[in-house]
Write an enzyme that holds these catalytic residues in place. Structure first.
Site, PDB file in Angstrom:
ATOM      1  N   ARG A 159      -4.595   5.023  -9.207  1.00 16.75           N
ATOM      2  CA  ARG A 159      -4.070   6.501  -9.768  1.00 16.75           C
ATOM      3  C   ARG A 159      -4.069   6.412 -11.510  1.00 16.75           C
ATOM      4  O   ARG A 159      -4.551   7.224 -11.877  1.00 16.75           O
ATOM      5  CB  ARG A 159      -2.608   6.531  -9.405  1.00 16.75           C
ATOM      6  CG  ARG A 159      -1.515   5.881 -10.149  1.00 16.75           C
ATOM      7  CD  ARG A 159      -0.164   6.202  -9.755  1.00 16.75           C
ATOM      8  NE  ARG A 159       0.242   5.900  -8.474  1.00 16.75           N
ATOM      9  CZ  ARG A 159       1.303   6.082  -7.995  1.00 16.75           C
ATOM     10  NH1 ARG A 159       2.048   7.000  -8.466  1.00 16.75           N
ATOM     11  NH2 ARG A 159       1.604   5.632  -6.800  1.00 16.75           N
ATOM     12  N   LEU A 168       0.871  -1.057  -0.079  1.00 15.67           N
ATOM     13  CA  LEU A 168       0.192  -0.074   0.122  1.00 15.67           C
ATOM     14  C   LEU A 168       0.878   1.180   0.086  1.00 15.67           C
ATOM     15  O   LEU A 168       1.668   1.361   0.885  1.00 15.67           O
ATOM     16  CB  LEU A 168      -0.851   0.050   1.258  1.00 15.67           C
ATOM     17  CG  LEU A 168      -2.283   1.024   1.460  1.00 15.67           C
ATOM     18  CD1 LEU A 168      -3.195   0.538   0.231  1.00 15.67           C
ATOM     19  CD2 LEU A 168      -3.135   0.815   2.475  1.00 15.67           C
ATOM     20  N   ASP A 169       0.781   2.211  -0.870  1.00 16.27           N
ATOM     21  CA  ASP A 169       1.926   3.330  -1.320  1.00 16.27           C
ATOM     22  C   ASP A 169       1.796   4.144   0.021  1.00 16.27           C
ATOM     23  O   ASP A 169       0.796   4.419   0.729  1.00 16.27           O
ATOM     24  CB  ASP A 169       1.333   4.176  -2.302  1.00 16.27           C
ATOM     25  CG  ASP A 169       1.454   3.466  -3.506  1.00 16.27           C
ATOM     26  OD1 ASP A 169       2.151   2.570  -3.749  1.00 16.27           O
ATOM     27  OD2 ASP A 169       0.989   4.057  -4.758  1.00 16.27           O
ATOM     28  N   PRO A 170       2.867   4.604   0.296  1.00 17.77           N
ATOM     29  CA  PRO A 170       2.960   5.652   1.526  1.00 17.77           C
ATOM     30  C   PRO A 170       2.044   6.616   1.458  1.00 17.77           C
ATOM     31  O   PRO A 170       1.594   7.251   2.407  1.00 17.77           O
ATOM     32  CB  PRO A 170       4.527   6.311   1.564  1.00 17.77           C
ATOM     33  CG  PRO A 170       5.245   4.975   0.658  1.00 17.77           C
ATOM     34  CD  PRO A 170       4.407   4.579  -0.303  1.00 17.77           C
ATOM     35  N   ALA A 190      -1.070   6.155   0.619  1.00 14.72           N
ATOM     36  CA  ALA A 190      -2.314   5.601   0.681  1.00 14.72           C
ATOM     37  C   ALA A 190      -2.330   5.204   2.210  1.00 14.72           C
ATOM     38  O   ALA A 190      -1.189   5.059   2.987  1.00 14.72           O
ATOM     39  CB  ALA A 190      -2.624   4.399  -0.087  1.00 14.72           C
TER      40      ALA A 190
END
Length: 339
Positions: free
Chosen positions: A198, A60-62, A64
């Protein structure tokens, strides 16, 4: 500190006490904070639980936040199931602004007026339901010739990416602010594995004619695991150390939707060695296999609730082993579950 004294930092010559690791088995539903990478969150949780083996179920991206299931011990054997599971996200799209990364972290490439109507927004969203094709973003962990795409992006390089097919099961409009100084669109997205939110934001913005980027993202569900049952790292740390293991879900929480088969002592022991078992079972692709309570004796254990043995599938009346727990892992889980 009580007494008003400040804690004294240990000198460089003072050795740090070594963390005593232990076998830990189960699933932690973590509510990951913004700004934290998935691996940073994993390592922090692993340290708090003193676990000797851990892994996450997809990054999970930073930028997010939200649900990040963390697997410990035997649960790591079934983490692929969560990688393959459908996901649910709450996403905020900033309309009228395109960025280099497709999210709020990138440089602004273009600003355009937002002239669409609510009706046009609904029409565009309907076009993205069902199977769609996506080109993976450069700012992603997808590998090209052994390197992550984001490494090329940071070096200012563009790599050709093949389109991928994903499925958008549902798009729920949560909020729409078309006439504010910073127009936004809020969505709840239920999608298949491999969906780049995205990219979805950029493609929706392009279809609306104004461009867009992903301003915020929060994961709410992964398969049968939900954000409502999660806790933050701060909440985990606030628990007394003796109670932290109680925050874990059992390993079988990853086997949601599997058919259940229970084996007697002899068959349970043979199944654990990888042998197929024959029985009056209907065809099934996903099976969770347990031992009967009386089978504990064949596994060298006392009277305990029936343990999970592993996963399997059934074909032609045969129970065919998949991922199996070891007898040691089963014993450790029984000990962990004792009051």
């Amino acid at each position: 500190m009580e007494g008003g004294g400040a804690p004294v930092a240990p000198s460089r010559s003072t050795p740090r006490p070594r963390l005593q690791r232990r076998p830990v088995h189960g699933v932690l539903l973590l509510d990951k904070a913004l700004g934290l990478s998935s691996n940073q969150a994993l390592q922090r949780a692993k340290w708090l639980l003193r676990a000797d083996k851990a892994g996450h179920t997809g990054t999970l991206d930073p930028l997010a936040s939200g649900l990040l299931p963390l697997c410990f011990g035997a649960a790591t054997k079934f983490s692929q199931l969560q990688l393959d599971a459908d996901k649910v996200y709450a996403a905020t799209l900033r309309l009228g602004v395109r960025t280099s990364s497709g999210d709020a972290e990138g440089e602004v490439l273009e600003r355009r007026p937002v002239a669409c109507t609510p009706g046009q927004v609904q029409q565009v969203l309907a076009r993205f339901l069902g199977p769609i094709s996506q080109v993976p973003p450069m700012h992603s962990a997808l590998k090209h010739q052994g390197r992550a795409l984001y490494e090329y992006a940071r070096a200012g390089l563009e790599v050709e990416r093949a389109p991928r097919s994903v499925t958008i099961h549902a798009l729920e409009l949560l909020a729409l602010h078309l006439h504010s100084p910073e127009p936004t669109l809020g969505l709840r997205v239920r999608c298949s594995k491999g969906t780049y939110i995205r990219t979805l934001a950029e493609d929706i913005g392009a279809a609306l004619g104004c461009g867009a980027h992903l301003a915020a993202l929060r994961r709410e569900r992964s398969g049968g695991l939900v954000l409502e049952r999660s806790l933050t790292l701060e909440q985990l740390e606030a628990l007394p150390e003796g109670e932290r293991l109680q925050a874990l879900l059992p390993v079988e929480a990853l086997l949601d939707g599997h058919e259940r088969v229970t084996l007697d002592g002899d068959n349970a022991a043979r199944f654990l060695t990888g042998l197929r078992r024959r029985g009056p079972w209907p065809q099934a692709e996903r099976v969770a296999v347990y031992a009967e309570q009386d089978a504990q004796h064949a596994l060298g254990q006392g009277p305990q609730p029936a343990p999970l043995l592993g996963s399997a599938h059934i074909q032609g009346g045969e129970l065919i082993p998949g991922r199996l727990l070891s007898p040691i892992e089963i014993q450790q889980i029984q000990l962990q579950n004792q009051p």
